[in-house]
Design a protein around this motif. Structure first.
Motif, PDB file in Angstrom:
ATOM      1  N   SER A 230       0.847  -1.205   0.000  1.00  0.00           N
ATOM      2  CA  SER A 230       0.000   0.000   0.000  1.00  0.00           C
ATOM      3  C   SER A 230       0.875   1.245   0.000  1.00  0.00           C
ATOM      4  O   SER A 230       2.047   1.200   0.378  1.00  0.00           O
ATOM      5  CB  SER A 230      -0.928   0.016   1.221  1.00  0.00           C
ATOM      6  N   ALA A 235      -4.455   1.829  -1.444  1.00  0.00           N
ATOM      7  CA  ALA A 235      -5.180   0.789  -0.711  1.00  0.00           C
ATOM      8  C   ALA A 235      -4.285  -0.420  -0.526  1.00  0.00           C
ATOM      9  O   ALA A 235      -3.284  -0.586  -1.236  1.00  0.00           O
ATOM     10  CB  ALA A 235      -6.445   0.392  -1.473  1.00  0.00           C
ATOM     11  N   ARG A 236      -4.659  -1.252   0.448  1.00  0.00           N
ATOM     12  CA  ARG A 236      -3.902  -2.493   0.648  1.00  0.00           C
ATOM     13  C   ARG A 236      -4.253  -3.484  -0.461  1.00  0.00           C
ATOM     14  O   ARG A 236      -5.417  -3.803  -0.666  1.00  0.00           O
ATOM     15  CB  ARG A 236      -4.207  -3.117   2.013  1.00  0.00           C
ATOM     16  N   GLN A 259      -0.803   1.995  -8.481  1.00  0.00           N
ATOM     17  CA  GLN A 259      -1.626   2.782  -7.564  1.00  0.00           C
ATOM     18  C   GLN A 259      -1.490   4.282  -7.821  1.00  0.00           C
ATOM     19  O   GLN A 259      -2.478   5.021  -7.770  1.00  0.00           O
ATOM     20  CB  GLN A 259      -1.267   2.446  -6.114  1.00  0.00           C
ATOM     21  N   GLU A 406      -9.423  -2.061  -2.767  1.00  0.00           N
ATOM     22  CA  GLU A 406      -8.721  -3.168  -2.117  1.00  0.00           C
ATOM     23  C   GLU A 406      -9.080  -4.464  -2.838  1.00  0.00           C
ATOM     24  O   GLU A 406     -10.251  -4.713  -3.125  1.00  0.00           O
ATOM     25  CB  GLU A 406      -9.150  -3.277  -0.647  1.00  0.00           C
TER      26      GLU A 406
END
Length: 632
Positions: A230, A235-236, A259, A406
C-alpha cells in the motif's frame, strides 16, 4: 535496482506472507506427501458460503459461489484417504510437522504458543473438499533485522495445503487430491517494510530459516510468497503467487506505479466532475450496428445467438486507455473483472481496431448520445452473460472515481499483476470442532531450542573462513543444500576445494545432459572413496557420475572398472607420454618447452580419467627439459 520512486515520501508499506510445504506426512492423516499422475477414483462436489457466528458472509467466498462451478476431485489410493475426501474426521496433527514448525519459529526469533488451537478458514474455490482450510498459530512475536530496520513476524502458522488444480473449465474445475493436506508453514510479517529491496532481504532471511531445517520441500510450487502493498492515498493490495525472490522488488515497484496512476485517474475524473452515481446500470442493445461487422469476435458471438450490449461511462473518454503498468491500462482492469463471464471487452479508447470500423464506433456514440468526454464499453456474448460482465465493468468504473480498490491480485511473470478477487473479509474464520487443543510441553520447546540447525548464511561464512572457499562457490553449495554432504566428504579426508568443485561445478554442469537427481549421496561418497584410495583420478568423476545418472543401480566402482577409468601405473603413464613425444618430436625440437601445451593436450586425450593431471604435467615437463637440455 535503482529507486524509481521516493518510497519514504509515498509512505510505502509492505508485508510478506510466505508459505512453504514441509517434507513430512500429511498434516491430519498418516499419508505420504508425494505427487502422482495415477488416478484411481473421482468424485464431485458443489461448495457454498456459510455465515460466520456474527451472521456475516465473506465477500471472496460469495464471489466464488456466484461462478456456479462444479468441482471434480481425482484421487489415488496410496496418496489420499478418507480424511482428505472429507469423509472422516482429521487425525493428528502430525508430530514431526509440528516440531519442524517450532524449529522455524525459534530460527525466526519467535515465541511458541503454549497451546495450539486449530481454526477453519472458509475457502470455496474448490481447492479444499470440505470448503475450509485448517490453520493454527504456532508462534508469535518474531523478527528479522535488516539494514532498513527491524521487521516483525507477528504470527507463524501451521496449516494444510490445498489440492492442486489440473484443469479449469467454464463451469467445472478439476483438482487432484495428492497435494491436499501437505503441511504448510505460513509466516506473516508486519507492514514495516518500506523499500522494495528490504522486502527481498526479509524474504531471503525467512527462506534461509526454512531451508535450515532440512524438512521443507523443494521445487516449483513448494514455496509461495504473497505481498501486501500500500501507499498513502492508495489501498492495501494482496499480491499472490510470487515465485522468484529476485522478482519481489520489481513487483512492488510495479504495484506502486499502478496505484499512483490510478490515483491520477481518480483526480482527473473528480476534476471532470463525475460521481459514482452518474454511472447507471443501463444496457444498450447495439447488435444491429454490427450486422456486417468484420470483427471476428463479434460476428462469432452474434452467429451463436448472442447480443452486442453497450454501457455509457460519463467523462471516462481518454482514461480507459491510460497506461497504469507497462502494457496494462485501466481498460485491462475492467476486462479482468469481466473475465469471469466473457473472454474480453471493447472500449472507445482502443477503437477502431480488432475489425471494428470508425463508422461502427460513430454509430454507437450516436445511439448512446455520448458527449466529447464520454466513453462506452461493448461486450458481445449471450445476453445475460454480457449484462453480468458489464455490471462488473460498472462496479470497477465506480471504484475508479473513488481511488484504488482493495483486492487480491495475481503476480504475472513480467512483474505486473492482474485481478483475482476481492480481499477476504474477517468473516472467514471459525473454530475447528474436530481437533482438541494441543499443549506444547516445555521440555519439547527446550529440546528444540537447544538443537537448532545453523542458518545457511552462517555456514557460508564458515566455509569461506575455515575452508578458504570462494564465496560464490560456498553460497551455491549451501543454496543447493549440498553442505551436509560437503562436510561428510571433508571428514573423509577430501580437500574442501575439490569436494566443493565436484559438488557444484561438475554436478551442475551435467544437469543438461543427464538426470543428476539419480545420483545419490552414497554414489558420490563411494566415488570419492575410490579417489582417496588412489583408484581413480579426479578427472574420472564426470564420466562416473554421467554413467550413474543413466544407470543408478550401478556402483561407482563397477563403472570405473567397466569404463577403464581406474588409474594407470606411473610406468604406464610414462610410456604413453614418451609415445606422444616421439610422434611430435619435430614440434618439440622447434619449440622446446613451448611444446608443453600441445604434448599435455595429446597425452590427456589418451589418459583422461585414468591418470592424475598433476602427475602427467610433472612427467611431461621433466621429459621435455631432458630433451631440450640434451639437445636431442
Amino acid at each position: 535496482m535503482s529507486d524509481k520512486f521516493n518510497y519514504e515520501e509515498l509512505g510505502l508499506k509492505v508485508g510478506l506472507e510466505i508459505h512453504r510445504q514441509l517434507d513430512t506426512k500429511k498434516l491430519f492423516s498418516p499419508v505420504p506427501t508425494k505427487f502422482s499422475d495415477e488416478v484411481d477414483f473421482t468424485f464431485q462436489r458443489r461448495l457454498r458460503p456459510t455465515m460466520s457466528e456474527l451472521g456475516e458472509v465473506d465477500p471472496a467466498a460469495l464471489e466464488e459461489f456466484k461462478k456456479g462451478r462444479v468441482f471434480i476431485y481425482e484421487g489415488n489410493y496410496q496418496l489420499t484417504d478418507l480424511v482428505y475426501m472429507d469423509e472422516e474426521p482429521p487425525r493428528g496433527p502430525d508430530k514431526e510437522a509440528l516440531e519442524v514448525a517450532l524449529q522455524i519459529a525459534y530460527l525466526l526469533n519467535a515465541k511458541p504458543v503454549d497451546e495450539v488451537y486449530y481454526m477453519r478458514k472458509i475457502v470455496i474455490d474448490g481447492s479444499n473438499v470440505s470448503g475450509f482450510q485448517r490453520t493454527a498459530i504456532i508462534a508469535t512475536d518474531g523478527k528479522v533485522e535488516t539494514p532498513w530496520g527491524t521487521v516483525g513476524i507477528p504470527t507463524i502458522c501451521l496449516e494444510e495445503d490445498a489440492a492442486r488444480i489440473i484443469e479449469r473449465k467454464e463451469k467445472e474445475v478439476i483438482y487432484r487430491l495428492d497435494r491436499l493436506g501437505v503441511p504448510l508453514v505460513e509466516i506473516s510479517t508486519t507492514p514495516d517494510i518500506h523499500h522494495p529491496e528490504q522486502a527481498k532481504v526479509v524474504a531471503k532471511f525467512i527462506g534461509d530459516a526454512l531451508r535450515a531445517t532440512r524438512k521443507v520441500k523443494r521445487g516449483l510450487g513448494t514455496i509461495r510468497q504473497d505481498l501486501n502493498v500500500s501507499i498513502k492515498g492508495g489501498a492495501r493490495i494482496e499480491i499472490k503467487g510470487v515465485q522468484e525472490l529476485d522478482m519481489i522488488p520489481l513487483i512492488i515497484e510495479r504495484e506502486v506505479e499502478r496505484q499512483l496512476n490510478l490515483l491520477k485517474i481518480r483526480d482527473e475524473l473528480q476534476r471532470r466532475g463525475v460521481r459514482p452515481e452518474d454511472i447507471k446500470e443501463e444496457f444498450y442493445d447495439v447488435t444491429d450496428v454490427f450486422t456486417n461487422t468484420k470483427s471476428k469476435i463479434i460476428a462469432r458471438a452474434i452467429k451463436k445467438g448472442g447480443k452486442v450490449l453497450a454501457i455509457k461511462l460519463p467523462k471516462f473518454r481518454g482514461l480507459i486507455g491510460r497506461e497504469i503498468q507497462p502494457g496494462r491500462r485501466l481498460g485491462t482492469e475492467f476486462a479482468d473483472r469481466a473475465r469471469k463471464y466473457v473472454p474480453g471487452i471493447f472500449h472507445i479508447d482502443e477503437l477502431p481496431n480488432y475489425g471494428i470500423t470508425q463508422e461502427e464506433v460513430n454509430e454507437v456514440i450516436k445511439r448512446l448520445g455520448l458527449g466529447e468526454e464520454d466513453a462506452f464499453v461493448l461486450v458481445a456474448a449471450e445476453e445475460e452473460r454480457a449484462k453480468n460482465a458489464l455490471r462488473e465493468v460498472i462496479k470497477r468504473a465506480k471504484e475508479a472515481i473513488i481511488g484504488v480498490p482493495e483486492e487480491t491480485r495475481r503476480a504475472l511473470p513480467d512483474g505486473n499483476t492482474e485481478y483475482m478477487r476481492p480481499l477476504p473479509g474477517k468473516a472467514r474464520m471459525y473454530p475447528e470442532t474436530d481437533i482438541p487443543p494441543i499443549r506444547i510441553p516445555d521440555e519439547l520447546k527446550r529440546k528444540i531450542k537447544e538443537n537448532l540447525p545453523e542458518l545457511p548464511q552462517v555456514k557460508v561464512e564458515k566455509y569461506v573462513r575455515e575452508y578458504k572457499l570462494d564465496r560464490s562457490l560456498a553460497q551455491t553449495l549451501v543454496d543447493d543444500e549440498r553442505d551436509e554432504l560437503f562436510e561428510e566428504l571433508v571428514q573423509m579426508g577430501v580437500k574442501p576445494s575439490l569436494a566443493a568443485s565436484i559438488l557444484v561445478v561438475v554436478l551442475k554442469g551435467l544437469r543438461k545432459e543427464v538426470p543428476i537427481e539419480n545420483i545419490s549421496d552414497e554414489h558420490i561418497k563411494e566415488a570419492f572413496s575410490l579417489y582417496l584410495e588412489g583408484k581413480i583420478a579426479k578427472e574420472a568423476f564426470e564420466e562416473i557420475f554421467k554413467e550413474i545418472a543413466r544407470n543408478p543401480n550401478k556402483t561407482a566402482r563397477q563403472i570405473a572398472e567397466e569404463k577403464g577409468l581406474t588409474l594407470l601405473s606411473e610406468d604406464e603413464v610414462r610410456k604413453i607420454i614418451d609415445e606422444v613425444i616421439e610422434q611430435n618430436i619435430e614440434v618439440v625440437k622447434n619449440k622446446g618447452m613451448g611444446a608443453m601445451g600441445l604434448i599435455m593436450g595429446r597425452v590427456m586425450a589418451k589418459v583422461r580419467g585414468k591418470a592424475d593431471g598433476k602427475l602427467v604435467s610433472q612427467i611431461v615437463k621433466k621429459r621435455l627439459q631432458e630433451i631440450v637440455g640434451g639437445g636431442v
